[in-house]
Design a protein around this motif. Sequence first.
Motif, PDB file in Angstrom:
ATOM      1  N   ASP A 110       2.004   6.182  -4.496  1.00 45.69           N
ATOM      2  CA  ASP A 110       1.715   6.808  -5.932  1.00 45.69           C
ATOM      3  C   ASP A 110       2.853   7.443  -6.329  1.00 45.69           C
ATOM      4  N   LYS A 137      -6.561   5.144  -6.818  1.00 46.00           N
ATOM      5  CA  LYS A 137      -5.495   5.821  -7.627  1.00 46.00           C
ATOM      6  C   LYS A 137      -4.449   4.725  -7.576  1.00 46.00           C
ATOM      7  N   ASN A 164      -1.188  19.655  -4.439  1.00 44.02           N
ATOM      8  CA  ASN A 164      -1.048  18.064  -4.591  1.00 44.02           C
ATOM      9  C   ASN A 164       0.442  17.980  -4.241  1.00 44.02           C
ATOM     10  N   ARG A 177      -8.807  12.746  -3.056  1.00 42.83           N
ATOM     11  CA  ARG A 177      -8.593  13.299  -4.410  1.00 42.83           C
ATOM     12  C   ARG A 177      -8.894  12.301  -5.736  1.00 42.83           C
ATOM     13  N   PHE A 178      -8.565  11.052  -5.502  1.00 41.76           N
ATOM     14  CA  PHE A 178      -8.609  10.320  -6.626  1.00 41.76           C
ATOM     15  C   PHE A 178      -9.010   8.719  -6.024  1.00 41.76           C
TER      16      PHE A 178
END
Length: 175
Positions: A100, A21, A141, A17-18
């Motif tokens: 994260d 990150k 998420n 998704r990223f």
Amino acid sequence: KRFQTMIIIPARLKSSRFENKILVDILGLPMVIKTAKQVSQLDDVLIATDSEDVISLAKEHGIKAVMTSDAHQSGTDRINEAANILDLPEDEVIVNVQADEPFIEPEVVKAVIDQVANRKEEFNMVSCYKKISSELADDPNHVKVLLNSLGDAIYFSRSKIPYHRDHYASASYNG
């Protein structure tokens, strides 16, 4: 007998998704380093990663790190490999802190460690959760958890559990 604990942070760069990150700057530090420092006063911290860049960053900031395979399907798989590399004893308690989570509250992690210390029955895993709104439960998420009558997690999902298309004020969700 007092158990041993270790905080292991699974960290991969190729997030679907990223991407990258965990390297994003958070208050002057790469996210994964900020996360590790956030919990470093609680216990030994190790970053388990598939990236030489993350290994180097960890070394720069005085954080232990081990290289793991880039083929893992989950952070749990990465943590398992790290535990095997370190030859951790079977009764070692591993606290999984996601890379994260740079603003994770150390008090929450300490509460989990304390909960484990006071638990008399055997266990395989403990996980933090809290009641969340129906709107937050819509966010893929944000992982949701289904608990059994003893409060044990039996299922995790990125979808609502149970799934309701509409928002029901009386519905209760854990995330």
